[in-house]
Design an enzyme around this catalytic site. Structure first.
Site, short mmCIF file in Angstrom:
data_model
loop_
_atom_site.label_atom_id
_atom_site.label_comp_id
_atom_site.label_asym_id
_atom_site.label_seq_id
_atom_site.Cartn_x
_atom_site.Cartn_y
_atom_site.Cartn_z
CD GLU A 27 17.30 26.22 -7.04
OE1 GLU A 27 17.63 25.05 -6.78
OE2 GLU A 27 16.97 26.60 -8.19
CE1 TYR A 73 12.86 27.05 -7.45
CE2 TYR A 73 13.48 26.59 -5.18
CZ TYR A 73 13.51 26.25 -6.52
OH TYR A 73 14.16 25.11 -6.93
CG ASP A 96 11.93 28.47 -11.07
OD1 ASP A 96 11.03 28.08 -11.84
OD2 ASP A 96 12.86 27.74 -10.69
CG ASN A 144 9.79 24.81 -10.48
OD1 ASN A 144 10.57 24.42 -11.35
ND2 ASN A 144 10.17 25.03 -9.24
CG ASP A 154 19.74 25.73 -13.35
OD1 ASP A 154 19.52 26.83 -12.81
OD2 ASP A 154 19.47 24.64 -12.80
#
Length: 393
Positions: free
Chosen positions: A168, A246, A286, A288, A383
């Site tokens: 990201e 990602y 990441d 997800n 985050d």
């Protein structure tokens, strides 16, 4: 306060909030009601009693604390309201929040205890000469973490991983060369590779910084439609392929759920299998998805949330079943409260109300080369927090 990498860790009880002191009392089996001074006195007295036991000549028989009595939800709400009022009074906050916002805060604070954040005891700095350290971090915008004193640069220098995988980035191609070299520790990482979204601006994107020059570098998975968002970079090294991704998010209204599980996951699994046929794969990023209920703080409340739908979890299981291993869960099969992402809403980070969305996945035949897979849960700046993998060279 003790400092590491620009991040403070407060050990002084007096610096803690009322809510934090109550949590300490709860864990110690002590009464949790009262004002800040009373809570401090209670904890200090408890500590003195423990020290006194240790100083006895005979081995202590073992002091058992009574578990804190479970409270009904109504009691939790009442105590949370008291905490908010006392914190506002003691910290001299300007005024109470509007009624609607106060209700939202109350709902967030009535959640169950999510435990302490996972923060590895692995030392910072370069690893032993016979090992390789790979770090991964979703930075939620590379430009945002390289401004000012550059949190990102501090973390890179302190961790001193051999390879750093970034997700990201939210860059465009024109931004890649404009980044301040000091901010990204360019002296440590002479080999830098970016893959940015060519469609949407300020969206998705990945990067890899490496001390070691790879044999080969590829961007994407060979599918023009799926590769437009800059989600994948692959580096080939002597003993393995390193893939950072990602992974597509299913969307707040699950509008991309079918695309995620029926197109992206299917194509990506084939990509991994093609690489694995040549040499072992180390896949990080990441991803997800919170694979199991142990990987999310509130599984019951997120059954139809992106990243925890049954469809995404089943799809991720299919990838692992094809010959790959989740390294952190392989080493820590029952360890709870181990998260890598916290929403910016509802004070999730301080409550550790998180998700484990970031992974190091390796080919099954590479598992024996893995020496540790760990989480830097106390490192802020995004985050998400960084994760890292130690392997033999």
């Amino acid at each position: 306060a003790e400092y590491m990498g620009g991040f403070s860790r407060m050990s002084d009880l007096a610096s803690l909030s009322v809510a934090q002191l109550r949590e300490r009392c709860k864990l110690a089996g002590l009464e949790t009601k009262g004002k800040k001074a009373e809570l401090l006195e209670r904890l200090e007295k408890d500590e003195e009693e423990l020290l006194a036991e240790e100083e006895k000549s005979a081995p202590p028989k073992g002091r058992k604390r009574k578990p804190a009595k479970a409270k009904e939800p109504e009691e939790d709400e009442q105590q949370d309201e008291e905490e908010e009022e006392e914190e506002e009074e003691e910290e001299e906050e300007e005024e109470k929040k509007p009624k609607k916002k106060a209700k939202k805060a109350k709902r967030a604070s009535t959640a169950t205890d999510y435990g302490a954040r996972e923060n590895s005891a692995q030392p910072f700095g370069p690893c032993d000469d016979d090992k390789l350290k790979i770090m991964s971090w979703n930075v939620n915008g590379l430009r945002s973490v390289t401004k000012g004193e550059s949190v990102f640069g501090q973390v890179l220098r302190n961790e001193s991983a051999d390879v750093v995988c970034i997700q990201e980035t939210k860059l465009q191609e024109k931004d890649e060369s404009a980044l301040n070299e000091d901010a990204i520790a360019a002296d440590l990482y002479p080999h830098r590779y970016f893959s940015s979204s060519v469609g949407k601006k300020g969206y998705a994107g990945t990067a890899v910084f490496s001390k070691i020059e790879p044999i080969n570098v590829t961007k994407g998975i060979g599918n023009k439609e799926l590769d437009e968002e800059g989600r994948v970079i692959t580096l080939e090294f002597d003993k393995f392929y390193l893939v950072t991704s990602y992974t597509v998010n299913a969307g707040q209204k699950l509008e991309r759920l079918k695309y995620r599980v029926n197109e992206w996951d299917v194509a990506f699994l084939q990509f991994l299998k093609d690489l694995d046929a040549k040499k072992p794969v180390v896949w990080t990023g990441d991803l997800n998805v919170a694979h199991h209920e142990i990987d999310i703080a509130d599984p019951k409340g997120n059954k139809r949330s992106a990243g925890f739908t049954q469809e995404e979890r089943d799809s991720f299981s299919k990838i692992l079943d094809a010959g790959f291993t989740d390294t952190f869960r392989n080493l820590n099969p029952t360890k709870e409260h181990c998260f890598t992402y916290w929403s910016s809403r509802g004070d999730s980070w301080s409550k550790n109300k998180g998700w484990r969305l970031d992974y190091f996945i390796v080919s099954n035949r590479f598992v024996e080369s893995v020496k540790d897979s760990f989480i830097r849960g106390d490192v802020k700046g995004s985050d998400h927090c960084p994760i890292a993998l130690l392997t033999t060279k």
